[in-house]
Design a protein around this motif. Structure first.
Motif, short mmCIF file in Angstrom:
data_model
loop_
_atom_site.label_atom_id
_atom_site.label_comp_id
_atom_site.label_asym_id
_atom_site.label_seq_id
_atom_site.Cartn_x
_atom_site.Cartn_y
_atom_site.Cartn_z
N CYS A 473 -39.25 -64.89 44.59
CA CYS A 473 -38.00 -64.39 45.17
C CYS A 473 -36.79 -64.95 44.42
O CYS A 473 -35.80 -64.25 44.19
N ALA A 474 -36.85 -66.24 44.05
CA ALA A 474 -35.73 -66.84 43.32
C ALA A 474 -35.59 -66.25 41.93
O ALA A 474 -34.48 -66.14 41.40
N SER A 475 -36.70 -65.86 41.31
CA SER A 475 -36.66 -65.32 39.95
C SER A 475 -36.17 -63.89 39.90
O SER A 475 -35.64 -63.45 38.87
N ILE A 476 -36.33 -63.16 41.00
CA ILE A 476 -35.98 -61.74 40.99
C ILE A 476 -34.53 -61.48 41.39
O ILE A 476 -34.01 -60.39 41.23
N THR A 477 -33.84 -62.51 41.90
CA THR A 477 -32.50 -62.33 42.42
C THR A 477 -31.51 -61.92 41.34
O THR A 477 -31.67 -62.26 40.16
N ALA A 478 -30.46 -61.22 41.75
CA ALA A 478 -29.38 -60.83 40.84
C ALA A 478 -28.31 -61.89 40.73
O ALA A 478 -27.28 -61.68 40.09
N SER A 479 -28.53 -63.05 41.34
CA SER A 479 -27.52 -64.11 41.33
C SER A 479 -27.38 -64.72 39.95
O SER A 479 -28.34 -64.82 39.19
N ASN A 480 -26.16 -65.16 39.63
CA ASN A 480 -25.91 -65.91 38.41
C ASN A 480 -25.96 -67.41 38.66
O ASN A 480 -25.72 -68.20 37.76
N ASN A 481 -26.21 -67.82 39.90
CA ASN A 481 -26.20 -69.24 40.25
C ASN A 481 -27.57 -69.89 40.11
O ASN A 481 -27.77 -71.00 40.55
N HIS A 482 -28.54 -69.20 39.50
CA HIS A 482 -29.88 -69.76 39.37
C HIS A 482 -30.21 -70.11 37.92
O HIS A 482 -31.37 -70.32 37.58
N GLY A 483 -29.22 -70.15 37.06
CA GLY A 483 -29.46 -70.60 35.70
C GLY A 483 -29.92 -69.52 34.75
O GLY A 483 -30.22 -69.82 33.60
N HIS A 484 -30.02 -68.26 35.17
CA HIS A 484 -30.39 -67.19 34.25
C HIS A 484 -29.71 -65.90 34.68
O HIS A 484 -29.34 -65.73 35.83
N LYS A 485 -29.54 -65.00 33.73
CA LYS A 485 -28.88 -63.73 34.00
C LYS A 485 -29.77 -62.60 33.48
O LYS A 485 -30.57 -62.77 32.57
N TRP A 486 -29.54 -61.44 34.09
CA TRP A 486 -30.30 -60.26 33.69
C TRP A 486 -29.49 -59.42 32.71
O TRP A 486 -28.28 -59.30 32.83
N THR A 487 -30.18 -58.81 31.75
CA THR A 487 -29.56 -57.84 30.86
C THR A 487 -30.45 -56.62 30.79
O THR A 487 -31.66 -56.69 31.06
N ASN A 488 -29.88 -55.49 30.42
CA ASN A 488 -30.60 -54.22 30.40
C ASN A 488 -30.62 -53.70 28.96
O ASN A 488 -29.70 -53.01 28.54
N PRO A 489 -31.66 -54.04 28.18
CA PRO A 489 -31.67 -53.63 26.78
C PRO A 489 -32.07 -52.18 26.55
O PRO A 489 -31.89 -51.66 25.46
N SER A 490 -32.67 -51.54 27.52
CA SER A 490 -33.14 -50.17 27.32
C SER A 490 -33.14 -49.42 28.63
O SER A 490 -32.97 -50.01 29.69
N GLY A 491 -33.34 -48.13 28.57
CA GLY A 491 -33.37 -47.32 29.78
C GLY A 491 -34.69 -46.62 29.96
O GLY A 491 -34.76 -45.40 30.01
N LEU A 492 -35.76 -47.41 30.05
CA LEU A 492 -37.11 -46.83 30.07
C LEU A 492 -37.47 -46.27 31.44
O LEU A 492 -38.33 -45.40 31.53
N THR A 493 -36.88 -46.80 32.50
CA THR A 493 -37.21 -46.32 33.85
C THR A 493 -35.93 -46.03 34.60
O THR A 493 -34.86 -45.94 34.01
N ASP A 494 -36.04 -45.92 35.92
CA ASP A 494 -34.91 -45.50 36.74
C ASP A 494 -33.67 -46.37 36.50
O ASP A 494 -32.56 -45.87 36.39
#
Length: 698
Positions: A473-494
């Motif tokens: 649950c902590a790894s899937i969050t969209a929060s920036n307060n957990h030491g990592h951020k998400w990026t979207n390099p491609s548009g393979l799915t929805d």
């Protein structure tokens, strides 16, 4: 005597004879003596007895009763004086807030252009100093009269509901949205954002927070106890939502006419019964770490900023805490919600507790970027004879809509189901069942391989599985307060495959090295219960598990941890000779708000340690899995929309997360091959899921 009257019994006649009323002259003499000497000695009482023709015992009792009456009169007079002081300081507080509002432009947030800001500032400083003197004076008066500081009082005298003022809950100064640090994908290190509101609460703020919390408690109790027209039922499931016009008429708030146009109100109510008594629940609610453990799928981060009151006489009654929390929905595309709020705990009577949360504007150099706030929310907890508790939950927030929700989840969020009372209670009900299974050794388990030697091994396995699910649950969050951020390099799915990378120094909960995570969220025209059953069943695992290479798995252990058959912990063995030394630990859970299927590989030596009852906290696991949510569409069909392209009702939103150890060295740099591998892995898994569920064209 009337013919219908019953004759008096001898006992009644005896009691009637013993009742003696003093004559006016006797009372006059006794009052005169009381003014001179409220505590007459035995000699004085005997003299009064001879003079007034009364027994010495009657004289003694009369003075005792008179002293008690006088004490009550003094207490009432003192309470009236204290109430008057509180009313006066509250009015001055409201005037101070109005002055602050007048010095701020409601549209732009800046100072007015037609006034001298320096003069206004000096006036406010003088007014603030005078207000502090008044607060010190009333606090000193209360301390002398009641024998303890005013900030430790469980409550203050209630005011009329029409004077409720929660204007302290607004946030301002929105900051820029965070973007991905591109150095992450070239081997740079990530840092945790500074925690907001780290400074202590000042002495002048504490009485104001006590007043805010007690007013919020009054409102919460009324919200719990009042039905129509304040609450109305909506939807096929009969969810209760707040009728906003009725609410604003019952609970008017000063300055509410300046409400920001992009603020959206969500308010819902629900009730249920859980397997936990009120004392245990209250203890978990006021402890930040236990609070996060109780709601791992909702609370992604929480912290106690300051404990303002620890309760009365060692109990939790009167506990007041300033807290911070971050709430999530299990998808990297849904923004988290941050709140700084007061949590106040009040015992109404034996076995009946109320806990209220209300946002507070605790200004510091690091402020929340959102104007979102929690209006009086919380729950009423009532003990039941069987050791269970009945809980009525109210969730009431104003949300800043400047961060748009992804269209895939818009129906779920806008309907209030994503963060509403029903989700909180269904999660609480499931977690209480899990805790009950953890503490009761007699819960049945399926052990085909003789792996679990005893109850200690089962408890260690349950704890390891819970840590695995919490890390997921902590790894899937969209929060920036957990030491990592998400990026979207491609548009393979929805919504595209989103990547994150972080470094683990080990050797505790995560493997040591460079960890690469990939996640995506998709919509499926399949009910969420069916998707969950498909994912958790070991017989259909080979249909979606790319790493199984088409080989099936066998369930060797199953531990039940809830009333629903889908709530269980499984130990799976791959029927593949090349992986004979590796097992799969899996936890699946489901409730009315959604479901999880989380798994991780575990080697035999580590499993043997767990089964022997050793502490599982040092065993590294890297969880992957699925979060399945209802899509928020009404039952019975609907029109085609961008977030529901087939117009099919009761579909599901599925988030897939894979985590891989890209390198065993934390200082290693990420190479493009690892990114390609994990992207292809998650894309293939999604396509195989769609094919197995007969929706390949979605």
């Amino acid at each position: 005597m009337d013919s219908g009257d019953e004759p008096e019994t001898p006992e009644q006649q005896g009691r009637k004879k013993r009742c003696h009323r003093h004559t006016p002259k006797q009372i006059q003499e006794l009052e005169a003596m009381f003014k001179v000497c409220p505590h007459p000695d035995e000699k004085q009482r005997m003299q009064l007895s001879r003079d007034l023709g009364l027994e010495a015992r009657q004289i003694k009792f009369w003075f005792q009763n008179r002293r008690t009456q006088m004490k009550s009169q003094h207490e009432r007079a003192g309470n009236c004086a204290l109430r008057a002081e509180n009313d006066k300081i509250r009015c001055e507080n409201i005037a101070m807030k109005e002055a602050l509002k007048n010095a701020i432009c409601p549209s732009c947030g800046g100072p007015p252009t037609n006034e001298d800001s320096y003069v206004d500032e000096q006036k406010l400083r003088m007014e603030n100093a005078r207000l502090k003197d008044e607060l010190d004076r009333v606090s000193s008066f209360a301390s002398k009269y009641l024998g303890r500081p005013v900030t430790q009082l469980p409550s203050v005298q209630p005011m009329a509901m029409s004077s409720l003022d929660l204007s302290m809950g607004g946030y301002s100064n929105p900051g820029p949205s965070s973007s991905l640090d591109l150095d992450l994908l070239s081997g740079g290190s990530s840092t945790v954002m500074p925690f907001p509101f780290s400074a202590a609460v000042s002495e002048i703020e504490k009485p104001l927070m006590v007043d805010l919390a007690t007013r919020a408690m009054e409102e919460l109790i009324r919200l719990v106890q009042t039905d129509e027209p304040l609450w109305v039922k909506v939807g096929h499931d009969g969810r209760e939502v707040l009728h906003l016009e009725t609410y604003e008429r019952i609970f008017p708030r000063p300055g509410h006419q300046f409400k920001y146009a992009d603020l959206h109100t969500e308010a819902s109510r629900d009730s249920t019964v859980v397997i936990m008594n009120s004392i245990a629940l209250v203890d978990m609610f006021i402890d930040a770490s236990k609070w996060a453990e109780l709601f791992p799928t909702i609370v992604s981060k929480t912290k106690t900023i300051e404990v303002l009151s620890t309760g009365i006489a060692g109990s939790k009654n009167g506990t007041l805490i300033l807290m911070y929390e971050e709430l999530q929905v299990l998808s990297p595309v849904i923004p988290t919600r941050e709140f700084c709020f007061l949590r106040y705990c009040h015992q109404i009577q034996q076995g009946l507790w109320a806990i209220v949360d209300v946002s507070v504007d605790h200004h510091r150099e690091n402020q929340l970027a959102s104007r979102s706030r929690r209006l009086p929310s919380g729950c009423l907890i009532q003990d039941m004879p069987n050791g269970y508790s009945k809980i009525t939950w109210v969730e009431h927030v104003e949300i800043d809509k400047k961060n748009q929700t992804h269209q895939l989840y818009r129906n779920l969020v806008d309907s209030g189901m994503a963060f509403g009372a029903q989700r909180w209670l269904s999660t609480l009900q499931r977690m209480c069942e899990r805790f009950a299974c953890l503490t009761v050794a007699g819960i049945s388990s399926r052990d085909l391989g003789g792996v679990i030697p005893g109850p200690d091994g089962k408890r260690s396995m349950m704890k390891l599985a819970q840590r695995m699910a919490n890390n997921f649950c902590a790894s899937i969050t969209a929060s920036n307060n957990h030491g990592h951020k998400w990026t979207n390099p491609s548009g393979l799915t929805d919504v595209g495959v989103r990547l994150t990378i972080y470094r683990s120094s080990g050797p505790a909960s995560l493997p040591t090295g460079l960890i690469l995570g990939a996640a995506t969220s998709i919509w499926l025209p399949v009910p969420s219960q069916r998707v969950f059953s498909f994912l958790k069943d070991e017989k259909t695992r080979a249909e979606w598990d790319v790493l199984s290479n088409g080989n099936s798995v066998q369930e060797v252990v199953r531990i039940t941890n809830g009333s629903h058959p889908g709530n269980c912990i499984s130990l799976l063995r791959a029927l593949n000779p090349a992986q004979s030394n590796m097992l799969i630990l899996q936890e699946s859970c489901i409730d009315a708000s959604g479901s999880l299927v989380v798994y991780a590989s575990i080697d035999l030596p580590s499993l043997n340690d767990v089964m022997s009852g050793e502490d599982p906290s040092k065993i590294p696991l890297l969880p992957s899995g699925f979060a399945v949510l209802p899509d928020g569409q009404p039952m019975g069909g609907g029109a085609s929309t961008s977030s529901n392209p087939m117009g099919v009702a009761s579909g599901s939103l599925v988030t897939v997360l894979f985590q891989l150890l890209a390198s065993s060295s934390p200082s290693a740099k990420l190479d493009i091959e690892s990114v390609t591998t994990v992207t292809q892995l998650i894309s293939t898994t999604v396509q195989q899921m769609k094919a197995a569920l007969n929706c390949p064209g979605i």
